[in-house]
Design a protein around this motif. Structure first.
Motif, short mmCIF file in Angstrom:
data_model
loop_
_atom_site.label_atom_id
_atom_site.label_comp_id
_atom_site.label_asym_id
_atom_site.label_seq_id
_atom_site.Cartn_x
_atom_site.Cartn_y
_atom_site.Cartn_z
N SER A 266 0.70 -1.64 0.06
CA SER A 266 0.07 0.00 -0.02
C SER A 266 0.75 1.68 -0.34
O SER A 266 0.41 2.43 -0.07
CB SER A 266 -0.60 0.49 1.14
OG SER A 266 -1.72 -1.24 1.32
N SER A 267 1.58 1.04 -0.06
CA SER A 267 2.50 2.61 -0.18
C SER A 267 3.64 2.83 -1.72
O SER A 267 3.98 1.73 -2.43
CB SER A 267 4.56 2.19 0.82
OG SER A 267 3.87 2.64 2.12
N PRO A 268 3.73 3.69 -2.11
CA PRO A 268 4.30 3.98 -3.21
C PRO A 268 5.63 4.27 -3.46
O PRO A 268 6.24 4.43 -2.50
CB PRO A 268 3.92 5.40 -4.04
CG PRO A 268 3.10 6.44 -2.09
CD PRO A 268 3.12 5.38 -1.87
N VAL A 269 6.39 3.58 -4.70
CA VAL A 269 7.89 3.26 -4.65
C VAL A 269 8.39 4.35 -6.18
O VAL A 269 7.08 3.37 -7.09
CB VAL A 269 7.94 1.64 -4.73
CG1 VAL A 269 9.62 1.90 -5.52
CG2 VAL A 269 7.34 1.11 -4.00
N VAL A 270 8.92 5.29 -6.23
CA VAL A 270 8.68 5.12 -7.50
C VAL A 270 10.16 5.14 -8.26
O VAL A 270 11.30 5.21 -7.37
CB VAL A 270 9.13 7.16 -7.33
CG1 VAL A 270 10.08 7.71 -8.93
CG2 VAL A 270 7.86 8.04 -6.93
N THR A 271 10.72 4.89 -9.21
CA THR A 271 11.82 4.14 -10.03
C THR A 271 12.53 5.31 -10.67
O THR A 271 11.12 5.67 -11.87
CB THR A 271 11.73 2.95 -10.89
OG1 THR A 271 11.00 2.36 -10.16
CG2 THR A 271 12.76 2.68 -11.01
N LEU A 272 13.42 6.01 -10.68
CA LEU A 272 14.37 6.49 -11.48
C LEU A 272 15.28 5.94 -12.66
O LEU A 272 15.46 5.15 -12.55
CB LEU A 272 15.01 7.62 -10.49
CG LEU A 272 15.16 7.93 -9.64
CD1 LEU A 272 15.78 8.69 -9.08
CD2 LEU A 272 13.66 9.31 -9.85
N SER A 273 15.62 6.96 -13.66
CA SER A 273 16.00 6.32 -14.50
C SER A 273 17.24 5.45 -14.42
O SER A 273 17.80 4.79 -15.02
CB SER A 273 16.20 7.29 -16.16
OG SER A 273 17.06 8.43 -15.56
N ASP A 274 18.13 5.65 -13.74
CA ASP A 274 19.73 4.94 -13.32
C ASP A 274 19.21 3.82 -12.19
O ASP A 274 19.81 3.63 -12.00
CB ASP A 274 20.05 6.34 -11.71
CG ASP A 274 19.91 6.30 -10.88
OD1 ASP A 274 18.46 6.52 -10.37
OD2 ASP A 274 20.26 7.51 -10.25
N GLY A 275 17.93 3.72 -12.29
CA GLY A 275 17.48 2.34 -11.62
C GLY A 275 17.28 2.77 -9.82
O GLY A 275 17.00 1.63 -9.22
N SER A 276 17.71 3.30 -9.69
CA SER A 276 17.40 3.90 -8.39
C SER A 276 15.87 3.83 -7.59
O SER A 276 14.88 4.35 -8.58
CB SER A 276 18.48 5.11 -7.60
OG SER A 276 17.66 6.02 -8.06
N GLU A 277 15.40 3.93 -6.21
CA GLU A 277 14.15 3.20 -6.31
C GLU A 277 13.78 4.63 -4.91
O GLU A 277 14.50 4.79 -4.15
CB GLU A 277 13.54 2.15 -5.72
CG GLU A 277 13.40 1.46 -6.92
CD GLU A 277 12.88 0.06 -6.22
OE1 GLU A 277 12.35 -0.46 -7.31
OE2 GLU A 277 13.06 -0.64 -5.93
N LEU A 278 11.94 5.92 -4.83
CA LEU A 278 12.44 6.00 -3.86
C LEU A 278 10.67 5.26 -3.10
O LEU A 278 9.92 5.46 -3.90
CB LEU A 278 12.23 7.27 -4.11
CG LEU A 278 13.03 8.63 -4.45
CD1 LEU A 278 12.98 9.91 -5.38
CD2 LEU A 278 14.36 8.68 -3.93
N ARG A 279 10.62 5.34 -1.89
CA ARG A 279 9.70 5.06 -1.21
C ARG A 279 8.94 6.22 -0.34
O ARG A 279 10.02 7.68 -0.34
CB ARG A 279 9.82 4.09 -0.21
CG ARG A 279 10.06 2.84 -0.79
CD ARG A 279 11.32 1.92 -0.16
NE ARG A 279 11.39 0.88 -1.58
CZ ARG A 279 10.73 -0.46 -1.79
NH1 ARG A 279 9.86 -0.57 -1.34
NH2 ARG A 279 11.27 -0.85 -2.63
N ALA A 280 8.10 6.48 -0.04
CA ALA A 280 7.88 7.43 0.39
C ALA A 280 6.06 7.82 0.87
O ALA A 280 5.50 6.26 0.32
CB ALA A 280 6.81 8.34 -1.11
N HIS A 281 5.17 8.36 1.70
CA HIS A 281 4.52 8.08 2.50
C HIS A 281 2.83 8.40 1.09
O HIS A 281 1.67 7.52 0.94
CB HIS A 281 3.90 8.82 3.13
CG HIS A 281 4.73 8.74 4.38
ND1 HIS A 281 4.04 7.32 5.55
CD2 HIS A 281 5.55 9.76 5.72
CE1 HIS A 281 4.68 6.74 6.02
NE2 HIS A 281 5.70 8.01 6.32
N GLY A 282 3.94 9.17 0.71
CA GLY A 282 2.56 9.16 -0.41
C GLY A 282 2.84 10.64 -1.88
O GLY A 282 4.65 10.81 -1.58
#
Ligand SMILES: Cc1cc2nc3c(=O)[nH]c(=O)nc-3n(C[C@H](O)[C@H](O)[C@H](O)COP(=O)(O)OP(=O)(O)OC[C@H]3O[C@@H](n4cnc5c(N)ncnc54)[C@H](O)[C@@H]3O)c2cc1C
Length: 552
Positions: A309-325
């Motif tokens: 239920s939490s969003p995960v954002v992927t960047l073009s260098d393959g890294s990921e960012l997790r967030a509440h919103g």
């Protein structure tokens, strides 16, 4: 460094001396304050400063002076900021003059108390002047019609990074800098850093790292990840961070979005003289940084998913960012013109949008703009200051169909803008660079081929949201659906299909809880800077409610 000049031109001796004292008090350590009591005296001073190569940052001028003074002063010091000194009952005249002579602001005499009536305006004008692009050692060597060269120019201009463009075909300095190195001469563009290091055919990310931009986030978890930095994303960043949310904003070109390409936004509240998109971007980025928003750019967001239920954002260098919103504000991009010959010439004479980096090449040339809405109109006005003739090619019957009245009036008054209605581009010509276009004039029912070096295209915009499929629901054109616009599930009250929470989605919330959407990319949005800014600020309130709810 030599202190720049501030010139006050005022015919009333008492007001002149009072203002000079007030300006000396606050700005005297950094600027040299000079005075004149007539237009001719001021012009003599300005000509002398020009000859001595001295910088002039600001000209404050009595509004009742003849208009020729302003024109001549502007010609001498193109970068200087200009403000009119007016009286309360002449304010309307000052506003008219601002429109006509590109004056930046006005002050109502006697400008006292200075802390309230003088310094805030002067602070603003000086900050603008100090942020203007000046060459400080970064040089780019290439050829005007190379798409790779265009991409680097565009990147630097959008990021307000000062640089000097050296054309390999014209500048002796370019050839000297490259020397005899066959590799560098054949592998253009080359970026020469202030310390002499050469970057051969660099990517934007490589340049960004060398000039100190932040291309990677510091953390991997944030309260709020803002996917991109147009006005609506920046507004959300400012409101979110100022209210205590740990916020990161990721942008692929430069913070400011498409608004940063606008040469003059005239309908944004609080700026009667208008402000350029670059100016708006610079001010907003400074504000966001003040509240400790982490701005990551250039960096492309390539994926979005939810995990537990939490969003995960992927960047073009393959890294990921997790967030509440997560807040999506990816805006729209110009639609491509599909005519023979065009694809190989994009960046080599054919440009989408009002790429400000190209404007200086258009000096004394005849250029063409495709489109009849506000963005095309603004671009025409901007280019008309440099080009010999700007021809607008408009498919519709009249400009009234898509353009604001204030812009139509300006275009009609500008002698070097020619509007051709019921006219479309049907082919473009050239091998390595644009050489000519063929148009079809439906009124005359005839084709015509016209030589030209520059074609700027503004023909409607589309969201590019394919990468968000199937995470959030979109409409048939790719705009993201939010709140009441989401398709409702059967027998499930007002909530969308697949929605698991007991509440309805908030107004700016997507089909995925915790993923919010603002600005032009949102289905049903009003495509305006102020509307996007309003949505950005509003979304933050919903994000607080989302974070506060026990059920996520
Ligand atoms: C030339 C021009 C003149 C205009 N003039 C006016 C005007 O005078 N007044 C007015 O009110 N409006 C004007 N507009 C419209 C206004 O600029 C837009 O309505 C506004 O910019 C929308 O803001 P936004 O934040 O929704 O998106 P945008 O400003 O479009 O910003 C979206 C950002 O998303 C980035 N992006 C997209 N996808 C990704 C990804 N996957 N990863 C990373 N980054 C991504 C893009 O690089 C872009 O910076 C003008 C527009 C143009 C082009």
């Amino acid at each position: 460094m030599t202190r720049p000049f501030l010139l006050i031109l005022e015919s009333n001796p008492a007001t002149l001396q009072q203002m000079k004292r007030d300006l000396e008090r606050k700005y005297g350590a950094r600027y040299r304050i000079i005075e004149a009591s007539s237009g001719s005296e001021a012009l003599v001073t300005l000509r002398r400063l020009k000859e001595e190569n001295e910088p002039v940052a600001l000209i404050l001028t009595d509004e009742r002076l003849p208009d020729e003074f302003l024109e001549r002063a502007r010609r001498l010091f193109k970068d200087a900021r200009v403000a009119l000194l007016t009286t309360f009952d002449e304010t309307q005249r000052a506003i008219e003059a601002m429109k006509e002579f590109r004056v930046d602001d006005y002050l109502i005499k006697p400008c006292r108390p200075a802390e309230q009536k003088l310094y805030p305006v002067i602070d603003d004008l000086i900050a603008d002047w100090e942020a203007r692009p000046v060459v400080e050692g970064l040089r780019v060597i290439g050829s005007r019609f190379s798409p790779a060269g265009h991409q680097i120019r565009d990147f630097l201009v959008r990021n307000c990074v000062p640089f000097e463009w050296l054309d390999i075909g014209r500048d002796e300095t370019a050839r000297k800098l490259l020397g005899d190195s066959p590799r560098e001469t054949s592998a253009l563009p080359v970026v020469v850093l202030p310390d002499g290091t050469k970057l051969i055919q660099p990517t934007n990310a490589e340049i960004a790292e060398k000039i100190g931009l932040k291309v990677r986030p510091e953390g991997d978890f944030y309260d709020l990840v803002i996917v991109v930095g147009g006005p609506s994303g920046l507004a959300a960043a400012v409101y979110g961070a100022s209210e205590g949310l740990q916020t990161v904003l990721v942008e692929r070109h430069a913070p400011g979005g498409q608004a940063a390409l606008s040469s003059m936004i005239e309908n944004y509240l609080g700026f009667p003289a208008g402000l350029s998109g670059a100016d708006l971007a610079r001010r907003t980025v400074a504000q966001a940084k003040k509240f400790e928003v982490e701005i990551v750019s250039p960096q492309v967001v390539t994926g979005l998913r939810t995990e537990n239920s939490s969003p995960v954002v992927t960047l073009s260098d393959g890294s990921e960012l997790r967030a509440h919103g997560v807040l999506l504000a990816t805006g729209v991009e110009w639609r491509r013109l599909d005519v023979p010959g065009i694809y190989k010439l994009v960046g080599a004479g054919v440009y989408y949008g009002g790429t400000l980096a190209e404007v200086f090449f258009c000096r004394d040339e005849d250029i063409h703009i495709v489109g009849g809405a506000n963005a095309a109109g603004q671009a025409a006005m901007h280019f008309s200051r440099y080009a010999r003739m700007v021809t607008m090619l408009v498919r519709g019957e009249s400009l009234d169909e898509g353009m604001s009245r204030y812009l139509i009036d300006q275009i009609q008054k500008t002698r070097n803008i020619n509007v051709r209605l019921r006219t479309t581009v049907i082919a473009v010509h050239g091998e390595k660079r644009l050489e000519a276009i063929t148009i079809f004039d439906a009124t005359k029912n005839e084709k015509q081929t016209i030589p030209t070096n520059a074609l700027f295209i503004f023909i409607g915009a589309l969201p590019h949201t394919e990468w968000l499929e199937p995470v959030v629901a979109r409409d048939d054109h790719g705009f993201i659906l939010t709140g009441p616009d989401l398709p409702h599930g059967h027998g499930n009250g007002h909530v969308p299909k697949g929605w698991t929470l007991n509440r309805d989605p908030f107004w700016l919330e997507s089909s995925q809880p915790g993923i919010f959407v603002v600005g032009d990319v949102r289905h049903g949005s009003v495509k305006r800077v102020a509307a996007g800014v309003g949505e950005g600020a509003t979304a933050v309130q919903f994000i607080h409610q989302y974070l506060a709810s026990a059920e996520r």
